[in-house]
Design a protein around this motif. Structure first.
Motif, PDB file in Angstrom:
ATOM      1  N   LEU A 279       0.807  -1.215   0.000  1.00  7.58           N
ATOM      2  CA  LEU A 279       0.000   0.000   0.000  1.00  7.58           C
ATOM      3  C   LEU A 279       0.842   1.268   0.000  1.00  7.58           C
ATOM      4  N   ILE A 280       2.151   1.116   0.172  1.00  9.22           N
ATOM      5  CA  ILE A 280       3.038   2.277   0.245  1.00  9.22           C
ATOM      6  C   ILE A 280       3.911   2.350  -1.005  1.00  9.22           C
ATOM      7  N   SER A 281       3.818   3.460  -1.712  1.00  2.11           N
ATOM      8  CA  SER A 281       4.671   3.683  -2.875  1.00  2.11           C
ATOM      9  C   SER A 281       6.105   3.888  -2.411  1.00  2.11           C
ATOM     10  N   GLN A 282       7.022   3.153  -2.986  1.00  2.00           N
ATOM     11  CA  GLN A 282       8.406   3.190  -2.516  1.00  2.00           C
ATOM     12  C   GLN A 282       9.073   4.547  -2.716  1.00  2.00           C
ATOM     13  N   ASN A 283       8.581   5.335  -3.667  1.00  2.00           N
ATOM     14  CA  ASN A 283       9.192   6.654  -3.853  1.00  2.00           C
ATOM     15  C   ASN A 283       8.766   7.638  -2.764  1.00  2.00           C
ATOM     16  N   LYS A 284       7.849   7.209  -1.870  1.00  2.00           N
ATOM     17  CA  LYS A 284       7.455   8.036  -0.730  1.00  2.00           C
ATOM     18  C   LYS A 284       8.172   7.622   0.555  1.00  2.00           C
ATOM     19  N   VAL A 285       9.064   6.662   0.456  1.00  3.09           N
ATOM     20  CA  VAL A 285       9.825   6.205   1.621  1.00  3.09           C
ATOM     21  C   VAL A 285      11.076   7.069   1.768  1.00  3.09           C
ATOM     22  N   ILE A 286      11.243   7.658   2.928  1.00  4.07           N
ATOM     23  CA  ILE A 286      12.371   8.561   3.192  1.00  4.07           C
ATOM     24  C   ILE A 286      13.384   7.831   4.066  1.00  4.07           C
ATOM     25  N   THR A 287      14.508   7.469   3.482  1.00  7.22           N
ATOM     26  CA  THR A 287      15.561   6.793   4.231  1.00  7.22           C
ATOM     27  C   THR A 287      16.393   7.814   5.005  1.00  7.22           C
ATOM     28  N   ILE A 288      17.224   7.341   5.898  1.00  6.00           N
ATOM     29  CA  ILE A 288      18.086   8.260   6.661  1.00  6.00           C
ATOM     30  C   ILE A 288      19.045   9.024   5.742  1.00  6.00           C
ATOM     31  N   PRO A 289      19.730   8.367   4.777  1.00  7.42           N
ATOM     32  CA  PRO A 289      20.564   9.145   3.851  1.00  7.42           C
ATOM     33  C   PRO A 289      19.767  10.195   3.080  1.00  7.42           C
ATOM     34  N   TYR A 290      18.549   9.848   2.653  1.00  3.65           N
ATOM     35  CA  TYR A 290      17.680  10.798   1.953  1.00  3.65           C
ATOM     36  C   TYR A 290      17.380  11.987   2.866  1.00  3.65           C
ATOM     37  N   GLN A 291      17.028  11.694   4.119  1.00  2.00           N
ATOM     38  CA  GLN A 291      16.685  12.752   5.064  1.00  2.00           C
ATOM     39  C   GLN A 291      17.866  13.684   5.308  1.00  2.00           C
ATOM     40  N   ILE A 292      19.042  13.109   5.468  1.00  2.00           N
ATOM     41  CA  ILE A 292      20.233  13.924   5.707  1.00  2.00           C
ATOM     42  C   ILE A 292      20.462  14.889   4.557  1.00  2.00           C
ATOM     43  N   LYS A 293      20.424  14.380   3.331  1.00  2.00           N
ATOM     44  CA  LYS A 293      20.699  15.219   2.162  1.00  2.00           C
ATOM     45  C   LYS A 293      19.612  16.274   1.966  1.00  2.00           C
ATOM     46  N   ALA A 294      18.369  15.902   2.245  1.00  2.00           N
ATOM     47  CA  ALA A 294      17.278  16.868   2.118  1.00  2.00           C
ATOM     48  C   ALA A 294      17.437  18.003   3.121  1.00  2.00           C
ATOM     49  N   PHE A 295      17.700  17.655   4.373  1.00  2.00           N
ATOM     50  CA  PHE A 295      17.810  18.665   5.424  1.00  2.00           C
ATOM     51  C   PHE A 295      19.030  19.563   5.208  1.00  2.00           C
ATOM     52  N   VAL A 296      20.158  18.954   4.838  1.00  2.00           N
ATOM     53  CA  VAL A 296      21.389  19.733   4.619  1.00  2.00           C
ATOM     54  C   VAL A 296      21.198  20.736   3.486  1.00  2.00           C
ATOM     55  N   SER A 297      20.525  20.325   2.435  1.00  2.00           N
ATOM     56  CA  SER A 297      20.369  21.212   1.288  1.00  2.00           C
ATOM     57  C   SER A 297      19.297  22.270   1.527  1.00  2.00           C
ATOM     58  N   VAL A 298      18.145  21.876   2.068  1.00  2.00           N
ATOM     59  CA  VAL A 298      17.010  22.789   2.160  1.00  2.00           C
ATOM     60  C   VAL A 298      17.121  23.750   3.335  1.00  2.00           C
ATOM     61  N   PHE A 299      17.469  23.255   4.528  1.00  2.00           N
ATOM     62  CA  PHE A 299      17.461  24.122   5.703  1.00  2.00           C
ATOM     63  C   PHE A 299      18.854  24.560   6.164  1.00  2.00           C
ATOM     64  N   LEU A 300      19.867  23.760   5.882  1.00  2.00           N
ATOM     65  CA  LEU A 300      21.227  24.218   6.194  1.00  2.00           C
ATOM     66  C   LEU A 300      21.846  24.943   5.016  1.00  2.00           C
ATOM     67  N   GLU A 301      21.124  24.938   3.876  1.00  2.00           N
ATOM     68  CA  GLU A 301      21.470  25.724   2.689  1.00  2.00           C
ATOM     69  C   GLU A 301      22.845  25.384   2.129  1.00  2.00           C
ATOM     70  N   GLU A 302      23.174  24.099   2.097  1.00  2.00           N
ATOM     71  CA  GLU A 302      24.439  23.672   1.514  1.00  2.00           C
ATOM     72  C   GLU A 302      24.215  22.510   0.541  1.00  2.00           C
ATOM     73  N   PRO A 303      23.456  22.762  -0.531  1.00  2.00           N
ATOM     74  CA  PRO A 303      23.142  21.684  -1.488  1.00  2.00           C
ATOM     75  C   PRO A 303      24.366  21.141  -2.199  1.00  2.00           C
ATOM     76  N   GLN A 304      25.442  21.900  -2.206  1.00  2.00           N
ATOM     77  CA  GLN A 304      26.656  21.427  -2.872  1.00  2.00           C
ATOM     78  C   GLN A 304      27.295  20.261  -2.132  1.00  2.00           C
ATOM     79  N   LYS A 305      26.902  20.020  -0.883  1.00  2.00           N
ATOM     80  CA  LYS A 305      27.539  18.977  -0.084  1.00  2.00           C
ATOM     81  C   LYS A 305      26.848  17.619  -0.163  1.00  2.00           C
ATOM     82  N   ILE A 306      25.696  17.557  -0.818  1.00  2.00           N
ATOM     83  CA  ILE A 306      24.949  16.301  -0.801  1.00  2.00           C
ATOM     84  C   ILE A 306      25.636  15.211  -1.608  1.00  2.00           C
ATOM     85  N   HIS A 307      26.672  15.556  -2.358  1.00  2.00           N
ATOM     86  CA  HIS A 307      27.397  14.541  -3.127  1.00  2.00           C
ATOM     87  C   HIS A 307      28.379  13.765  -2.242  1.00  2.00           C
ATOM     88  N   PHE A 308      28.524  14.201  -0.995  1.00  2.00           N
ATOM     89  CA  PHE A 308      29.358  13.454  -0.063  1.00  2.00           C
ATOM     90  C   PHE A 308      28.604  12.199   0.391  1.00  2.00           C
TER      91      PHE A 308
END
Length: 646
Positions: A403-432
């Motif tokens: 019942l859950i679409s897999q593209n709606k699942v937020i993993t810990i790596p996904y969460q880290i990169k989302a938060f770092v880019s959107v709220f810490l404003e460092e999208p250039q670092k998500i490639h680490f």
């Protein structure tokens, strides 16, 4: 597609992973990439990062370093001090139910070209993957052995190709072998039956049967249905962790806190015991700490145990060493095993922490076991169903929920990169590598990521925004994907303006800010178009100056400039709106003091192109200081207040 069963699998995949709007042949590319990579890879991944668009002869490329899927050259920095085990996977797919000699030849030629020493131009579509390859081979001194190359040619045919087609694959194996760049090369023709079998396996929980003769039942334990402890022949243990072909089931190690560490001192000791003389092998059970298996279901019938939906929460290193040296096992080696049946996730976390003390554990390994993640998971779950995302603090917990679409699942790596880019404003670092990000943002006295005091709202909204951006980018040119983190930070800034990173623990502030952001998402397309216009205008200007744009996503100054431009646009547009409406302007901003007017108890704060007066009775404030402040309207003018030095 003529095969109706395969078509139903393809439709199921497209629905679960959000590819419904793609044309069938593109869905098939993603489907095949998912099946081939997910079969052996223990982490979550987005097939969009593997498929390569319009590359001639190749549809997908996956590069693994030490069992980690590498998506950018920046991630290789995480392995600078480690020995390397490398695998390249190349995939070509055709929805036809027959084999085309010319298409197979085109595929093999493209792979050979990828590894050729010819210099690639900026127009080479696989340039990013090629750069990763070059950096890997520059560190060849660290190879445990030369890289492995696997080629897969998939069709909807139910039968294997004829000898003529098979010969094309064999010839490329021979040609690549002559380069002496690889330790092993394989060419695999994938039939519709292969794909159906793999997808069925991936869609069902792992079930294994072992003969567990030497065991005892543990006393009743709170939170545990039942538990057993005993010794198991190492050969029998391998049946638990290997598939029918003898390959290691990487997905049963999801919850293990560390990946395979290679030839470290502990693993060398394990190997030395296995290779000892006959009587030395018998000491293995005494010298090894054993393994711990946590299962959702255990069904013992005499000494035959059926184990379903299980994880090896301790024993990853031992398991890998045993698997790699299975041919050396004589049958006299035993391993201590604890078999625990429970559905209590918190108890599983405690077991994982307690049993992983044998070798060094990295910071990111225990990330998902911290209490903050349980609260964050609950916060995600509290959202309305129509817009709900699913936070996966325990890897694999949503894999088998249809019942859950897999593209709606937020993993810990996904969460880290989302938060770092959107709220810490460092999208250039998500490639680490995400573990590096976690370490970087938790190196001081205060955690900037996953702090126990943080409000959950920015974490959820960062994921929601990345999800919306990703969904929108699926409908645009593929090359835009590398900019989604920049676009997310820019869209957030255009929507609701600056966010004070120093107030992540201020629940009321974060809630109000994110509620405003949620409201603005109703006009998402307008803000996205504005951000995209700014981004691509900037890229065009850079390109016109004859600078390569390939490395721009990692350019910190560019990211700062893009976000700053959006900040200025937001501030200017909202000043005009607020002046007309008379509303109070109460957001928090970061600026610097440009002047202190002595004798008048006034100061001036510079924010972009704007200047704000503020009443000043604080004699410690000086010119040039960075400050946080609010702005409100006083007598038809905007004035700063609540000025705090940062």
């Amino acid at each position: 597609m003529q095969d109706q069963i395969l078509k139903s699998y393809l439709d199921d995949f497209a629905s679960r992973f959000g590819h419904e709007e793609l044309q069938e042949y593109l869905q098939f590319e993603h489907f095949v990439a998912h099946c081939i990579v997910a079969k052996d890879y223990q982490g979550h991944f987005d097939s969009s990062h593997i498929t390569v668009g319009n590359a001639t002869g190749i549809d997908s490329v996956a590069i693994f370093v030490n069992d980690v899927l590498i998506e950018s050259a920046m991630e290789l920095k995480s392995f600078e001090k480690r020995n390397l085990e490398v695998k390249f996977i190349f995939i070509q797919t055709k929805t036809s139910n027959s084999y085309d000699h010319g298409e197979v030849l085109k595929f093999t030629t493209a792979v050979q070209n990828f590894f050729s020493s010819d210099k690639k131009t900026d127009e080479y579509i696989l340039l990013d993957k090629h750069e990763i390859k070059d950096l890997i081979y520059k560190r060849a001194i660290k190879f445990v052995e030369n890289p492995v190359v696997q080629l897969y040619y998939a069709t909807t045919s139910a039968i294997a190709p004829n000898d003529l087609i098979e010969d094309v694959g064999q010839k490329v194996v021979e040609a690549l072998g002559k380069t002496n760049l690889f330790s092993n090369i394989t060419f695999n023709f994938i039939t519709s039956e292969d794909l159906k079998s793999t997808y069925r396996t991936l869609s069902h929980k792992v079930t294994k049967q072992i003969t567990f003769e030497k065991h005892t039942i543990l006393p009743k334990i709170h939170g545990v249905k039942r538990a057993f402890i005993g010794i198991l022949p190492c050969k029998e243990y391998l049946k638990l962790i290997c598939d029918d072909e003898g390959k290691l089931l990487k997905n049963v190690f999801y919850d293990n806190v560390r990946d395979f560490q290679g030839e470290n001192s502990v693993n060398r000791e394990i190997l030395s015991t296995i290779t000892a003389e006959e009587f030395g092998k018998e000491t293995f059970v005494l010298l090894n700490n054993g393994v711990t298996v946590v299962s959702k279901s255990i069904n013992p019938v005499g000494i035959e145990f059926t184990v379903r939906d299980f994880q090896i929460v301790n024993g990853c290193q031992t398991s890998h060493v045993l698997h790699r040296n299975a041919t050396l096992l004589s049958g006299n080696e035993f391993i201590t095993i604890k078999l625990i049946e429970t559905e209590d996730a918190d108890l599983t976390n405690k077991i994982t922490k307690a049993t992983n003390r044998q070798t060094e554990v990295k910071l990111e390994a225990f990330a998902g076991l911290q209490p903050f993640h349980k609260e964050l998971e609950a916060f995600y779950a509290s959202q309305p169903v129509a817009e709900r995302l699913y936070y996966e603090r325990r890897p694999g917990q949503y894999d088998f929920d249809s019942l859950i679409s897999q593209n709606k699942v937020i993993t810990i790596p996904y969460q880290i990169k989302a938060f770092v880019s959107v709220f810490l404003e460092e999208p250039q670092k998500i490639h680490f590598y995400y573990g590096q990000l976690l370490a970087d943002y938790n190196s001081g006295d205060e955690s900037v990521l996953f702090s126990e005091t943080h409000a959950p709202h920015p974490y959820l909204l960062s994921s929601r925004l990345i999800f919306r951006i990703s969904d929108r980018l699926k409908k645009t040119a593929k090359d835009c994907g590398k900019w989604k983190y920049h676009l997310s930070a820019m869209v957030r800034m255009l929507m609701v303006g600056p966010f004070s990173k120093n107030r992540l623990s201020d629940v009321n502030y974060c809630r109000k800010y994110c509620e405003n952001l949620t409201l603005k998402l109703t006009n998402f397309d307008r803000y996205f178009d504005s951000a995209a216009g700014i981004l691509f205008k900037t890229i065009s200007n850079v390109n016109s100056k004859s600078r390569s744009i390939r490395d721009l996503p990692q350019d910190g100054k560019l990211a700062e400039s893009l976000i700053s431009e959006c900040r200025t646009i937001y501030l200017n547009s909202n000043h005009q709106r607020l002046e007309a409406s008379g509303e109070e302007f109460d957001h928090t901003f970061i600026g610097k003091i440009s002047n202190i007017i002595s004798g008048q108890n006034l100061g001036i704060i510079e924010y972009g192109q704007k200047r704000f007066f503020f009443p000043n009775k604080d004699t410690s404030l000086t010119t040039g200081q960075k400050v946080r402040f609010r702005v409100h309207k006083i007598n038809n003018a905007f004035e700063a207040y609540e000025v705090v030095v940062l």
